[in-house]
Design a protein around this motif. Structure first.
Motif, short mmCIF file in Angstrom:
data_model
loop_
_atom_site.label_atom_id
_atom_site.label_comp_id
_atom_site.label_asym_id
_atom_site.label_seq_id
_atom_site.Cartn_x
_atom_site.Cartn_y
_atom_site.Cartn_z
N HIS A 179 0.82 -1.21 0.00
CA HIS A 179 0.00 0.00 0.00
C HIS A 179 0.86 1.26 0.00
N LEU A 180 1.95 1.26 0.73
CA LEU A 180 2.81 2.45 0.76
C LEU A 180 3.51 2.66 -0.59
N ARG A 181 3.86 1.58 -1.29
CA ARG A 181 4.42 1.74 -2.64
C ARG A 181 3.42 2.44 -3.54
N ARG A 182 2.15 2.05 -3.42
CA ARG A 182 1.11 2.71 -4.23
C ARG A 182 1.00 4.19 -3.85
N CYS A 183 1.13 4.51 -2.58
CA CYS A 183 1.11 5.91 -2.14
C CYS A 183 2.26 6.70 -2.77
N VAL A 184 3.42 6.09 -2.84
CA VAL A 184 4.57 6.75 -3.47
C VAL A 184 4.29 6.95 -4.97
N GLU A 185 3.67 5.97 -5.62
CA GLU A 185 3.29 6.13 -7.03
C GLU A 185 2.32 7.30 -7.19
N LEU A 186 1.34 7.40 -6.29
CA LEU A 186 0.39 8.51 -6.34
C LEU A 186 1.10 9.85 -6.10
N ALA A 187 2.08 9.85 -5.21
CA ALA A 187 2.87 11.06 -4.96
C ALA A 187 3.61 11.46 -6.24
N GLN A 188 4.14 10.49 -6.96
CA GLN A 188 4.81 10.77 -8.24
C GLN A 188 3.80 11.34 -9.24
N GLU A 189 2.59 10.75 -9.29
CA GLU A 189 1.55 11.27 -10.18
C GLU A 189 1.22 12.72 -9.84
N ALA A 190 1.15 13.02 -8.55
CA ALA A 190 0.87 14.40 -8.12
C ALA A 190 1.97 15.33 -8.61
N LEU A 191 3.21 14.93 -8.40
CA LEU A 191 4.34 15.76 -8.83
C LEU A 191 4.30 15.97 -10.35
N ASP A 192 4.03 14.89 -11.09
CA ASP A 192 3.96 14.98 -12.55
C ASP A 192 2.86 15.94 -13.01
N ALA A 193 1.82 16.09 -12.19
CA ALA A 193 0.70 16.97 -12.53
C ALA A 193 0.90 18.39 -12.01
N GLY A 194 2.07 18.66 -11.40
CA GLY A 194 2.35 20.00 -10.91
C GLY A 194 1.93 20.24 -9.47
N ASP A 195 1.63 19.18 -8.76
CA ASP A 195 1.23 19.29 -7.36
C ASP A 195 2.36 18.83 -6.45
N GLU A 196 2.22 19.06 -5.16
CA GLU A 196 3.20 18.57 -4.21
C GLU A 196 3.07 17.04 -4.12
N PRO A 197 4.18 16.33 -3.89
CA PRO A 197 4.19 14.86 -3.98
C PRO A 197 3.65 14.16 -2.72
N PHE A 198 2.34 14.00 -2.69
CA PHE A 198 1.69 13.24 -1.62
C PHE A 198 0.61 12.37 -2.23
N GLY A 199 0.50 11.14 -1.73
CA GLY A 199 -0.54 10.22 -2.17
C GLY A 199 -1.02 9.38 -1.01
N ARG A 216 -13.98 3.33 11.49
CA ARG A 216 -13.05 2.93 12.57
C ARG A 216 -12.17 1.76 12.16
N SER A 217 -12.68 0.88 11.30
CA SER A 217 -11.93 -0.31 10.92
C SER A 217 -11.02 -0.10 9.71
N CYS A 218 -11.07 1.08 9.11
CA CYS A 218 -10.23 1.38 7.95
C CYS A 218 -8.82 1.76 8.37
N VAL A 219 -7.90 1.61 7.43
CA VAL A 219 -6.53 2.09 7.57
C VAL A 219 -6.29 3.09 6.45
N VAL A 220 -5.70 4.23 6.82
CA VAL A 220 -5.28 5.21 5.82
C VAL A 220 -3.77 5.05 5.65
N TYR A 221 -3.37 4.74 4.44
CA TYR A 221 -1.94 4.67 4.08
C TYR A 221 -1.61 5.97 3.37
N THR A 222 -0.44 6.53 3.67
CA THR A 222 -0.09 7.80 3.07
C THR A 222 1.42 7.95 2.92
N SER A 223 1.81 8.65 1.88
CA SER A 223 3.24 8.83 1.62
C SER A 223 3.88 9.72 2.68
#
Length: 170
Positions: free
Chosen positions: A18-38, A83-90
């Protein structure tokens, strides 16, 4: 919670996926001109319910992925489901996102890099502090369980943040 600049925690295999996917989303954000967080919202069955990336490039600095996840969860999940969810984030939640997470009643937060790490990198690169103090999640939402940061993601995230600040070398 562990938010020091030198992480020693090792991610579980599920966390790593899940954290690898967050890093991929952070890269997508950066590529779109946003700060790198996913970020991802994962339910108790392990199903990814929502993926989101930073969208602050349009000028609205509140468009953080963790905040959007909290809004979506409030509108689409029951309190027990939240309550039972997990938030994964870069990156560790900022105070705004930590508060939203707690107010909506989401479960555990798993973050790849801490606010303290990001502040350290910014300082190293001669940047001033961010617009909002990097208070750890435990300072804003003390009852929220957390895991992170994780050393295996440090190099990739450091590089993304260096690139977002126009640095060619991390």
């Amino acid at each position: 919670m562990m938010t020091e600049a030198n992480p020693t925690t090792t991610a579980t295999p599920v966390d790593q996926v899940h954290l690898r996917r967050c890093v991929e989303l952070a890269q997508e954000a950066l590529d779109a001109g946003d700060e790198p967080f996913g970020s991802l919202l994962v339910d108790a069955a392990g199903v990814v319910r929502l993926e989101e990336r930073n969208r602050v490039g349009g000028g609205d600095e509140t468009q953080h992925p963790e905040f959007e996840i909290a809004r979506w969860a409030a509108a689409n999940l029951t309190p027990d489901e939240r309550r039972s969810c997990v938030v994964y984030t870069s990156g560790e939640h900022c105070p705004m996102c930590s508060a939203a997470h707690a107010w909506v009643g989401l479960g555990t937060i798993v973050f790849a890099a801490s606010g303290a790490q990001l502040d350290g990198w910014r300082s190293e690169w001669g940047q001033g502090p961010g617009a909002v103090a990097a208070l750890g999640i435990d300072r804003i939402a003390p009852a929220t369980p957390t895991r992170g940061p994780f050393a295996e993601f440090t190099a990739a995230l450091r590089e993304l943040h260096a690139l977002s600040l126009g640095r060619t070398q991390a």
